[in-house]
Scaffold this motif. Structure first.
Motif: not given
Length: 203
Positions: A66-86
């Motif tokens: 997923d390094k090919v995704l842009d920053k906004s898409e990575l942020l959106a998917r992380a939020a969608q998947y509930g990934i814990q971010i410190a």
């Protein structure tokens, strides 16, 4: 972590993964070549340290999926998947491609055990309880042939001469030095990971 899996023709499976990687990174040739280099390096490290070389190669192939995704898409998917971010998600976006891919890859490569996807998730920021496969992929990302510089050469010289935990720790510590020297954002968990391993390995 349970590493049981049933893949009869591992060579063919890896060939299919490489074909899918070619499609995924068709417009990102350098990233594709880096991924292939990490896969080959991870396989070699695995053989040196008694880790499953097939799983290491597989994880290396898709570690930057997923390094090919842009920053906004990575942020959106992380939020969608509930990934814990410190800390701040925006400041941590450069690290999100691993955890995001780890959620998505089982849909494509469900025959692989969870340990592969954990290694993908952890190759960006590490963890306090790294498995051997996690450490192999983490180090391979830093020393694959396209990586140039004294730090990579120093780590390559340690392969087979120090145990895997020390090799990982030395690699992780080098990464922290680089982040601080270049005045980049230091992910909040980095200090606890560093302290966990320095206390275990140096005392």
């Amino acid at each position: 972590m349970e590493d049981s899996y049933t893949i009869d023709d591992k060579k063919a499976y890896l060939a299919r993964m490489r074909e899918m990687l070619d499609v995924r990174m068709g417009d990102h040739k350098k990233r594709r070549n880096h991924s292939l280099g990490v896969a080959r390096t991870a396989k070699k490290l695995a053989k040196t340290y008694g880790v499953d070389p097939f799983l290491a190669e597989a994880a290396g192939l898709v570690h930057d999926w997923d390094k090919v995704l842009d920053k906004s898409e990575l942020l959106a998917r992380a939020a969608q998947y509930g990934i814990q971010i410190a800390g701040s998600p925006t400041n941590a976006v450069a690290l999100l491609h691993g955890p995001v891919a780890a959620v998505e890859l089982p849909e494509l490569f469900g025959e692989l055990p969870a340990s592969v996807f954990q290694a993908v998730a952890r190759h960006t920021s590490g963890a306090e309880d790294m498995s051997e496969l996690d450490m192999v992929v983490f180090v391979a990302d830093a020393i694959e042939p396209m990586r140039k510089g004294a730090y990579a050469d120093e780590l390559r010289a340690q392969v087979g001469n120090v145990d895997l935990e020390h090799l990982f720790f030395n690699c992780f510590a080098q990464g922290l030095i680089y982040v601080m020297q270049t005045k980049r954002y230091l992910y909040p968990t980095a200090i606890s990971i560093y302290n966990r391993y320095v206390l275990e390995l140096e005392h």
